[in-house]
Design a protein around this motif. Structure first.
Motif, PDB file in Angstrom:
ATOM      1  N   ALA A  47       0.831  -1.200   0.000  1.00  0.00           N
ATOM      2  CA  ALA A  47       0.000   0.000   0.000  1.00  0.00           C
ATOM      3  C   ALA A  47       0.869   1.256   0.000  1.00  0.00           C
ATOM      4  CB  ALA A  47      -0.932   0.009   1.206  1.00  0.00           C
ATOM      5  N   GLY A  48       1.951   1.246   0.768  1.00  0.00           N
ATOM      6  CA  GLY A  48       2.860   2.384   0.793  1.00  0.00           C
ATOM      7  C   GLY A  48       3.492   2.635  -0.566  1.00  0.00           C
ATOM      8  N   ILE A  49       3.856   1.577  -1.259  1.00  0.00           N
ATOM      9  CA  ILE A  49       4.464   1.723  -2.579  1.00  0.00           C
ATOM     10  C   ILE A  49       3.448   2.272  -3.579  1.00  0.00           C
ATOM     11  CG2 ILE A  49       5.478   0.445  -4.511  1.00  0.00           C
ATOM     12  CD1 ILE A  49       6.768  -1.378  -2.368  1.00  0.00           C
ATOM     13  N   ILE A  50       2.208   1.814  -3.492  1.00  0.00           N
ATOM     14  CA  ILE A  50       1.175   2.287  -4.407  1.00  0.00           C
ATOM     15  C   ILE A  50       0.864   3.767  -4.144  1.00  0.00           C
ATOM     16  CG2 ILE A  50      -1.271   2.048  -5.020  1.00  0.00           C
ATOM     17  CD1 ILE A  50      -0.848  -1.009  -4.623  1.00  0.00           C
ATOM     18  N   ILE A  51       0.740   4.129  -2.867  1.00  0.00           N
ATOM     19  CA  ILE A  51       0.484   5.539  -2.532  1.00  0.00           C
ATOM     20  C   ILE A  51       1.665   6.402  -2.978  1.00  0.00           C
ATOM     21  CG2 ILE A  51       0.139   7.186  -0.640  1.00  0.00           C
ATOM     22  CD1 ILE A  51      -1.314   4.868   0.848  1.00  0.00           C
ATOM     23  N   TYR A  52       2.886   5.903  -2.756  1.00  0.00           N
ATOM     24  CA  TYR A  52       4.068   6.629  -3.204  1.00  0.00           C
ATOM     25  C   TYR A  52       4.046   6.818  -4.715  1.00  0.00           C
ATOM     26  CZ  TYR A  52       8.786   7.664  -4.669  1.00  0.00           C
ATOM     27  OH  TYR A  52       9.863   8.237  -5.275  1.00  0.00           O
ATOM     28  N   ALA A  53       3.752   5.763  -5.454  1.00  0.00           N
ATOM     29  CA  ALA A  53       3.738   5.848  -6.916  1.00  0.00           C
ATOM     30  C   ALA A  53       2.705   6.863  -7.388  1.00  0.00           C
ATOM     31  CB  ALA A  53       3.454   4.482  -7.522  1.00  0.00           C
ATOM     32  N   PHE A  54       1.548   6.878  -6.755  1.00  0.00           N
ATOM     33  CA  PHE A  54       0.505   7.851  -7.107  1.00  0.00           C
ATOM     34  C   PHE A  54       0.977   9.274  -6.826  1.00  0.00           C
ATOM     35  CE2 PHE A  54      -3.186  10.363  -5.678  1.00  0.00           C
ATOM     36  CZ  PHE A  54      -3.911  10.381  -6.859  1.00  0.00           C
ATOM     37  N   ALA A  55       1.430   9.525  -5.610  1.00  0.00           N
ATOM     38  CA  ALA A  55       1.843  10.880  -5.216  1.00  0.00           C
ATOM     39  C   ALA A  55       3.071  11.336  -5.992  1.00  0.00           C
ATOM     40  CB  ALA A  55       2.101  10.935  -3.707  1.00  0.00           C
ATOM     41  N   ALA A  56       4.078  10.484  -6.089  1.00  0.00           N
ATOM     42  CA  ALA A  56       5.306  10.865  -6.789  1.00  0.00           C
ATOM     43  C   ALA A  56       5.069  11.008  -8.291  1.00  0.00           C
ATOM     44  CB  ALA A  56       6.405   9.839  -6.528  1.00  0.00           C
ATOM     45  N   GLY A  57       4.190  10.194  -8.864  1.00  0.00           N
ATOM     46  CA  GLY A  57       3.862  10.326 -10.281  1.00  0.00           C
ATOM     47  C   GLY A  57       3.200  11.652 -10.578  1.00  0.00           C
ATOM     48  N   ILE A  58       2.256  12.047  -9.735  1.00  0.00           N
ATOM     49  CA  ILE A  58       1.604  13.351  -9.903  1.00  0.00           C
ATOM     50  C   ILE A  58       2.633  14.468  -9.721  1.00  0.00           C
ATOM     51  CG2 ILE A  58      -0.039  14.963  -8.846  1.00  0.00           C
ATOM     52  CD1 ILE A  58      -1.870  12.577  -8.368  1.00  0.00           C
ATOM     53  N   GLY A  59       3.432  14.371  -8.665  1.00  0.00           N
ATOM     54  CA  GLY A  59       4.429  15.405  -8.398  1.00  0.00           C
ATOM     55  C   GLY A  59       5.462  15.528  -9.505  1.00  0.00           C
ATOM     56  N   MET A  60       6.020  14.417  -9.955  1.00  0.00           N
ATOM     57  CA  MET A  60       7.043  14.471 -11.002  1.00  0.00           C
ATOM     58  C   MET A  60       6.452  14.901 -12.334  1.00  0.00           C
ATOM     59  SD  MET A  60       9.945  14.048  -9.684  1.00  0.00           S
ATOM     60  CE  MET A  60      10.873  14.001 -11.197  1.00  0.00           C
ATOM     61  N   GLY A  61       5.215  14.494 -12.617  1.00  0.00           N
ATOM     62  CA  GLY A  61       4.569  14.920 -13.855  1.00  0.00           C
ATOM     63  C   GLY A  61       4.369  16.423 -13.897  1.00  0.00           C
ATOM     64  N   MET A  62       3.878  16.985 -12.776  1.00  0.00           N
ATOM     65  CA  MET A  62       3.709  18.437 -12.714  1.00  0.00           C
ATOM     66  C   MET A  62       5.060  19.138 -12.802  1.00  0.00           C
ATOM     67  SD  MET A  62       0.625  19.501 -10.145  1.00  0.00           S
ATOM     68  CE  MET A  62       1.187  18.678  -8.684  1.00  0.00           C
ATOM     69  N   TRP A  63       6.031  18.611 -12.076  1.00  0.00           N
ATOM     70  CA  TRP A  63       7.366  19.223 -12.065  1.00  0.00           C
ATOM     71  C   TRP A  63       7.971  19.230 -13.463  1.00  0.00           C
ATOM     72  CZ3 TRP A  63      10.529  21.714  -8.737  1.00  0.00           C
ATOM     73  CH2 TRP A  63      11.870  21.818  -9.097  1.00  0.00           C
ATOM     74  N   ASN A  64       7.981  18.083 -14.114  1.00  0.00           N
ATOM     75  CA  ASN A  64       8.585  17.990 -15.447  1.00  0.00           C
ATOM     76  C   ASN A  64       7.843  18.836 -16.467  1.00  0.00           C
ATOM     77  OD1 ASN A  64      10.636  16.243 -14.657  1.00  0.00           O
ATOM     78  ND2 ASN A  64       9.375  14.442 -14.998  1.00  0.00           N
ATOM     79  N   SER A  65       6.558  19.007 -16.283  1.00  0.00           N
ATOM     80  CA  SER A  65       5.756  19.757 -17.228  1.00  0.00           C
ATOM     81  C   SER A  65       5.952  21.264 -17.091  1.00  0.00           C
ATOM     82  CB  SER A  65       4.278  19.408 -17.020  1.00  0.00           C
ATOM     83  OG  SER A  65       3.459  20.136 -17.869  1.00  0.00           O
ATOM     84  N   LEU A  66       6.208  21.762 -15.890  1.00  0.00           N
ATOM     85  CA  LEU A  66       6.170  23.207 -15.656  1.00  0.00           C
ATOM     86  C   LEU A  66       7.461  23.831 -15.148  1.00  0.00           C
ATOM     87  CD1 LEU A  66       2.680  23.259 -13.922  1.00  0.00           C
ATOM     88  CD2 LEU A  66       3.204  23.882 -16.286  1.00  0.00           C
ATOM     89  N   ASP A  67       8.397  23.053 -14.664  1.00  0.00           N
ATOM     90  CA  ASP A  67       9.572  23.618 -14.000  1.00  0.00           C
ATOM     91  C   ASP A  67      10.420  24.486 -14.918  1.00  0.00           C
ATOM     92  OD1 ASP A  67      11.509  23.943 -11.848  1.00  0.00           O
ATOM     93  OD2 ASP A  67      12.774  22.623 -13.070  1.00  0.00           O
ATOM     94  N   ASN A  68      10.679  24.042 -16.137  1.00  0.00           N
ATOM     95  CA  ASN A  68      11.530  24.838 -17.023  1.00  0.00           C
ATOM     96  C   ASN A  68      10.896  26.173 -17.367  1.00  0.00           C
ATOM     97  OD1 ASN A  68      13.766  23.176 -17.152  1.00  0.00           O
ATOM     98  ND2 ASN A  68      12.880  21.919 -18.763  1.00  0.00           N
ATOM     99  N   LEU A  69       9.582  26.209 -17.503  1.00  0.00           N
ATOM    100  CA  LEU A  69       8.922  27.495 -17.754  1.00  0.00           C
ATOM    101  C   LEU A  69       9.086  28.420 -16.547  1.00  0.00           C
ATOM    102  CD1 LEU A  69       7.244  29.341 -19.514  1.00  0.00           C
ATOM    103  CD2 LEU A  69       5.195  28.214 -18.619  1.00  0.00           C
ATOM    104  N   LEU A  70       8.958  27.870 -15.340  1.00  0.00           N
ATOM    105  CA  LEU A  70       9.175  28.686 -14.145  1.00  0.00           C
ATOM    106  C   LEU A  70      10.606  29.210 -14.111  1.00  0.00           C
ATOM    107  CD1 LEU A  70       8.094  29.812 -11.464  1.00  0.00           C
ATOM    108  CD2 LEU A  70       8.819  27.675 -10.388  1.00  0.00           C
ATOM    109  N   ASN A  71      11.564  28.366 -14.484  1.00  0.00           N
ATOM    110  CA  ASN A  71      12.965  28.810 -14.533  1.00  0.00           C
ATOM    111  C   ASN A  71      13.126  29.990 -15.479  1.00  0.00           C
ATOM    112  OD1 ASN A  71      13.802  26.812 -12.779  1.00  0.00           O
ATOM    113  ND2 ASN A  71      14.245  25.380 -14.422  1.00  0.00           N
ATOM    114  N   LEU A  72      12.501  29.905 -16.640  1.00  0.00           N
ATOM    115  CA  LEU A  72      12.621  30.997 -17.609  1.00  0.00           C
ATOM    116  C   LEU A  72      11.918  32.271 -17.135  1.00  0.00           C
ATOM    117  CD1 LEU A  72      12.139  29.011 -20.927  1.00  0.00           C
ATOM    118  CD2 LEU A  72      14.265  29.984 -20.034  1.00  0.00           C
ATOM    119  N   GLU A  73      10.859  32.114 -16.366  1.00  0.00           N
ATOM    120  CA  GLU A  73      10.122  33.282 -15.866  1.00  0.00           C
ATOM    121  C   GLU A  73      10.897  34.059 -14.814  1.00  0.00           C
ATOM    122  OE1 GLU A  73       6.971  34.545 -16.567  1.00  0.00           O
ATOM    123  OE2 GLU A  73       6.824  33.185 -18.272  1.00  0.00           O
ATOM    124  N   VAL A  74      11.767  33.399 -14.061  1.00  0.00           N
ATOM    125  CA  VAL A  74      12.474  34.089 -12.974  1.00  0.00           C
ATOM    126  C   VAL A  74      13.866  34.573 -13.377  1.00  0.00           C
ATOM    127  CG1 VAL A  74      11.205  32.865 -11.179  1.00  0.00           C
ATOM    128  CG2 VAL A  74      13.393  31.958 -11.954  1.00  0.00           C
TER     129      VAL A  74
END
Length: 138
Positions: A47-74
């Motif tokens: 259960a811990g691995i499944i919850i981790y995969a869900f949370a980390a997948g959402i987090g890494m997906g958002m990060w990879n999708s938006l981080d470089n744009l944030l870098n360019l904005e600052v």
């Protein structure tokens, strides 16, 4: 993680553009990673691995999708973008070089499961740091 990461890669960018927000999804992405690390500390089973995969997948997906744009904005000087991205990449490289040393020390002093607490703390620090950016208007 792969499924949620790819899904968030397709969803986070358009939603961020439509709602005109940028730093909040990037900041909250690290909070998802922190939650994932904490679940591995408390739930040492499937259960811990499944919850981790869900949370980390959402987090890494958002990060990879938006981080470089944030870098360019600052970036403060549009004429020196390459320099500032080089400094950013140097910061990533240094932290990736130091992280195994920190992990080795933490594991040897406190045991393997303590690394998840350290990951939680560093993820929170990163998220709070990103949420405190004032130069990004969206």
């Amino acid at each position: 993680m792969l499924v949620f990461g790819i899904f968030m890669g397709f969803v986070a960018g358009p939603v961020s553009d439509k709602l005109k927000i940028l730093k909040y999804p990037v900041g909250f992405s690290t909070i998802f990673l922190a939650i994932g690390a904490l679940t591995l500390f408390f739930f040492r089973n499937d259960a811990g691995i499944i919850i981790y995969a869900f949370a980390a997948g959402i987090g890494m997906g958002m990060w990879n999708s938006l981080d470089n744009l944030l870098n360019l904005e600052v970036i403060p000087d549009e004429n020196r973008v390459a320099f500032f991205l080089g400094v950013y990449n140097l910061g990533n490289t240094i932290t990736q070089a130091i992280a195994p040393v920190i992990a080795a020390v933490v594991i040897s002093w406190f045991g393997f499961s303590a690394i998840f607490i350290v990951s939680f703390v560093f993820s929170l620090i990163g998220g709070i740091s990103m949420l405190s950016i004032k130069s990004v208007k969206r």
